[in-house]
Design a protein around this motif. Structure first.
Motif, mmCIF file in Angstrom:
data_model
loop_
_atom_site.group_PDB
_atom_site.id
_atom_site.type_symbol
_atom_site.label_atom_id
_atom_site.label_comp_id
_atom_site.label_asym_id
_atom_site.label_seq_id
_atom_site.Cartn_x
_atom_site.Cartn_y
_atom_site.Cartn_z
ATOM 1 N N GLY A 88 0.781 -1.456 0.143
ATOM 2 C CA GLY A 88 0.398 -0.005 -0.051
ATOM 3 C C GLY A 88 1.149 1.035 -0.052
ATOM 4 O O GLY A 88 0.575 1.891 -0.486
ATOM 5 N N ALA A 89 2.412 1.095 -0.008
ATOM 6 C CA ALA A 89 2.909 1.849 0.010
ATOM 7 C C ALA A 89 2.713 3.063 -1.355
ATOM 8 O O ALA A 89 2.702 4.221 -1.150
ATOM 9 C CB ALA A 89 4.391 1.535 0.143
ATOM 10 N N PHE A 90 2.204 2.515 -2.798
ATOM 11 C CA PHE A 90 1.906 3.592 -3.310
ATOM 12 C C PHE A 90 0.894 2.934 -3.836
ATOM 13 O O PHE A 90 -0.277 2.011 -4.050
ATOM 14 C CB PHE A 90 2.541 3.166 -4.841
ATOM 15 C CG PHE A 90 4.530 3.533 -4.863
ATOM 16 C CD1 PHE A 90 4.725 4.251 -3.752
ATOM 17 C CD2 PHE A 90 5.676 3.061 -5.609
ATOM 18 C CE1 PHE A 90 6.057 4.512 -4.052
ATOM 19 C CE2 PHE A 90 6.496 3.784 -5.340
ATOM 20 C CZ PHE A 90 7.107 4.321 -4.305
ATOM 21 N N PRO A 91 -0.241 3.819 -4.013
ATOM 22 C CA PRO A 91 -1.952 3.565 -4.486
ATOM 23 C C PRO A 91 -1.726 2.961 -5.869
ATOM 24 O O PRO A 91 -0.977 3.918 -6.876
ATOM 25 C CB PRO A 91 -2.013 4.812 -4.069
ATOM 26 C CG PRO A 91 -1.563 5.733 -3.322
ATOM 27 C CD PRO A 91 -0.145 4.901 -3.499
ATOM 28 N N LEU A 92 -2.843 2.092 -5.910
ATOM 29 C CA LEU A 92 -2.526 1.051 -7.026
ATOM 30 C C LEU A 92 -3.002 2.112 -8.647
ATOM 31 O O LEU A 92 -2.743 2.541 -9.810
ATOM 32 C CB LEU A 92 -3.466 0.130 -7.391
ATOM 33 C CG LEU A 92 -3.394 -0.772 -6.877
ATOM 34 C CD1 LEU A 92 -4.799 -2.550 -6.170
ATOM 35 C CD2 LEU A 92 -1.861 -2.167 -7.170
ATOM 36 N N ARG A 93 -4.371 3.152 -7.959
ATOM 37 C CA ARG A 93 -4.479 3.944 -8.983
ATOM 38 C C ARG A 93 -3.363 4.919 -9.734
ATOM 39 O O ARG A 93 -3.015 5.120 -10.551
ATOM 40 C CB ARG A 93 -5.243 5.023 -8.666
ATOM 41 C CG ARG A 93 -6.040 5.916 -9.941
ATOM 42 C CD ARG A 93 -7.154 7.008 -9.428
ATOM 43 N NE ARG A 93 -7.433 7.960 -10.601
ATOM 44 C CZ ARG A 93 -8.017 7.271 -11.225
ATOM 45 N NH1 ARG A 93 -9.022 6.555 -11.410
ATOM 46 N NH2 ARG A 93 -8.481 8.165 -12.007
ATOM 47 N N ALA A 94 -2.151 4.931 -8.402
ATOM 48 C CA ALA A 94 -0.804 6.001 -8.969
ATOM 49 C C ALA A 94 0.052 5.114 -9.889
ATOM 50 O O ALA A 94 0.650 5.884 -10.705
ATOM 51 C CB ALA A 94 -0.365 6.676 -7.181
ATOM 52 N N VAL A 95 0.377 3.911 -9.482
ATOM 53 C CA VAL A 95 1.438 2.995 -10.194
ATOM 54 C C VAL A 95 0.553 2.905 -11.629
ATOM 55 O O VAL A 95 1.363 2.794 -12.592
ATOM 56 C CB VAL A 95 1.311 1.597 -9.814
ATOM 57 C CG1 VAL A 95 2.305 0.601 -10.342
ATOM 58 C CG2 VAL A 95 1.879 1.929 -8.583
ATOM 59 N N LEU A 96 -1.027 2.539 -12.699
ATOM 60 C CA LEU A 96 -1.431 2.225 -13.091
ATOM 61 C C LEU A 96 -0.722 3.506 -14.007
ATOM 62 O O LEU A 96 -0.453 3.890 -15.487
ATOM 63 C CB LEU A 96 -2.692 2.906 -12.986
ATOM 64 C CG LEU A 96 -3.732 3.024 -14.417
ATOM 65 C CD1 LEU A 96 -3.417 1.675 -15.371
ATOM 66 C CD2 LEU A 96 -5.234 2.087 -14.192
ATOM 67 N N TRP A 97 -0.902 5.032 -13.536
ATOM 68 C CA TRP A 97 -0.876 5.707 -14.427
ATOM 69 C C TRP A 97 0.709 6.218 -14.238
ATOM 70 O O TRP A 97 1.117 6.984 -15.702
ATOM 71 C CB TRP A 97 -1.530 7.620 -13.111
ATOM 72 C CG TRP A 97 -2.951 7.727 -13.335
ATOM 73 C CD1 TRP A 97 -3.708 7.419 -12.418
ATOM 74 C CD2 TRP A 97 -2.987 7.894 -14.635
ATOM 75 N NE1 TRP A 97 -5.126 7.969 -13.286
ATOM 76 C CE2 TRP A 97 -4.236 8.868 -14.092
ATOM 77 C CE3 TRP A 97 -2.714 8.801 -16.048
ATOM 78 C CZ2 TRP A 97 -5.599 8.644 -15.595
ATOM 79 C CZ3 TRP A 97 -3.549 9.881 -16.746
ATOM 80 C CH2 TRP A 97 -5.081 9.506 -16.709
ATOM 81 N N ALA A 98 1.631 5.776 -13.167
ATOM 82 C CA ALA A 98 2.591 6.029 -13.435
ATOM 83 C C ALA A 98 3.014 5.098 -14.969
ATOM 84 O O ALA A 98 3.711 6.123 -15.373
ATOM 85 C CB ALA A 98 3.650 6.221 -12.320
ATOM 86 N N GLY A 99 3.196 3.782 -14.379
ATOM 87 C CA GLY A 99 3.198 2.815 -16.277
ATOM 88 C C GLY A 99 2.191 3.941 -16.731
ATOM 89 O O GLY A 99 3.392 3.545 -17.879
ATOM 90 N N SER A 100 1.212 4.102 -17.286
ATOM 91 C CA SER A 100 0.893 4.735 -18.630
ATOM 92 C C SER A 100 1.780 6.104 -19.402
ATOM 93 O O SER A 100 2.016 5.843 -20.143
ATOM 94 C CB SER A 100 -0.697 4.744 -17.910
ATOM 95 O OG SER A 100 -1.411 3.864 -17.613
#
Length: 295
Positions: A92-104
């Motif tokens: 939970g250190a990085f929110p999943l939504r933030a990871v999705l945006w960062a990866g995209s």
């Protein structure tokens, strides 16, 4: 001290998110092929410094984007596997939504940068990303043992990226590098699957040892390592006898190691030995190519 601790924690999370070793293992072939393309085309490194920086930045971002999207999509699987429970998408250190945006966003920026190199290199970058994210992560990993083959195709595009930045990849060297990266990843991944059999079983991932057993997997590993034996012969012409001797010795060493598999009592120890040897094998092969063409 609290600030340093937060920074260290952030960097640790980033290492897990980007799968540090995997990232390096994908970027190194890009650099190796770029270096070899300069050598065989008679170009000078300093004359293409800007192109080099674009290549390394763009390819690293594309690969990083793919790895982040993989972590985002597989967060549910990672909670069930011991080796992946420290990933920030699990803790939970990085929110999943933030990871999705960062990866995209990272993917788009990386591909955009690669467009400033050559269209061929950009195409290989996209194909590597597409095979890993769409065909491997989204489609095949949860359904088919074929996922190992598809993931290996993805990683095999990396040397084509580096080479195509300098000159079209219709030369025996980039083709041989594609062959090396494709074949190498299969026994490497299958050895990891044996080592982490309980993890994959618990997560329900249909890796070969989960579906067909360790015995079948070991036989497959032996076959794929033997298939690497022609590589030194293919590269005698462009890279010479020193490389041939070195590469053949490394490949024979791995062949002997995998041949011990059926008679080894502790299969997981054997698998771990193969994982370590395979990493050493790839790094040494690529470094030998760089060093032998540097002088």
């Amino acid at each position: 001290m609290p600030t340093e601790s937060k920074l260290l924690s952030f960097l640790t999370d980033m290492k897990y998110l980007l799968k540090g070793k995997v990232l390096i293992a994908n970027v190194l072939p890009v650099f190796t092929a770029y270096w070899l393309a300069l050598h065989f085309s008679g170009a000078r490194f300093m004359d293409h410094l800007g192109l080099f920086l674009l290549t390394m930045a763009g390819s690293t971002l594309v690969i990083s984007g793919a790895l982040m999207l993989n972590n985002w999509y597989e967060s549910d699987l990672d909670t069930k596997m011991e080796r992946t429970r420290n990933r920030p998408t699990v803790t939970g250190a990085f929110p999943l939504r933030a990871v999705l945006w960062a990866g995209s966003i990272t993917t788009v920026i990386g591909l955009s940068i690669m467009m400033f190199t050559t269209y061929e290199a950009a195409a290989y970058s996209f194909l590597g990303w597409f095979f890993y994210v769409v065909l491997y992560t989204f489609w095949s990993k949860r359904k088919y043992t074929l996922n190992t083959i598809i993931g290996s195709i993805s990683g095999a595009f990396t040397p084509l990226i580096g080479w195509a930045v300098i000159t079209p990849a219709d030369h025996i060297v980039p083709v041989a590098l594609f062959y090396l990266l494709f074949i190498w990843q299969i026994p490497h991944t299958l050895a990891i699957a044996i080592k982490r059999l309980e993890d994959y079983t618990r997560a329900g991932v249909p890796m070969l040892p989960v579906v067909s057993g360790i015995g079948v997997t070991i036989r497959q590993i032996i076959v794929y390592v033997i298939v690497l034996l022609p590589l030194p012969f293919i590269l005698i012409g462009p890279l010479g006898w020193i490389f041939f001797t070195f590469a053949l010795a490394l490949t024979l060493g791995w062949t002997i190691l995998v041949a011990m598999g059926p008679k080894t009592k502790d299969k997981k120890v054997w698998a771990q030995m193969n994982v370590r040897y395979s990493i050493l094998y790839l790094v040494l092969i690529l470094l030998a190519m760089i060093i032998l063409t540097a002088f």
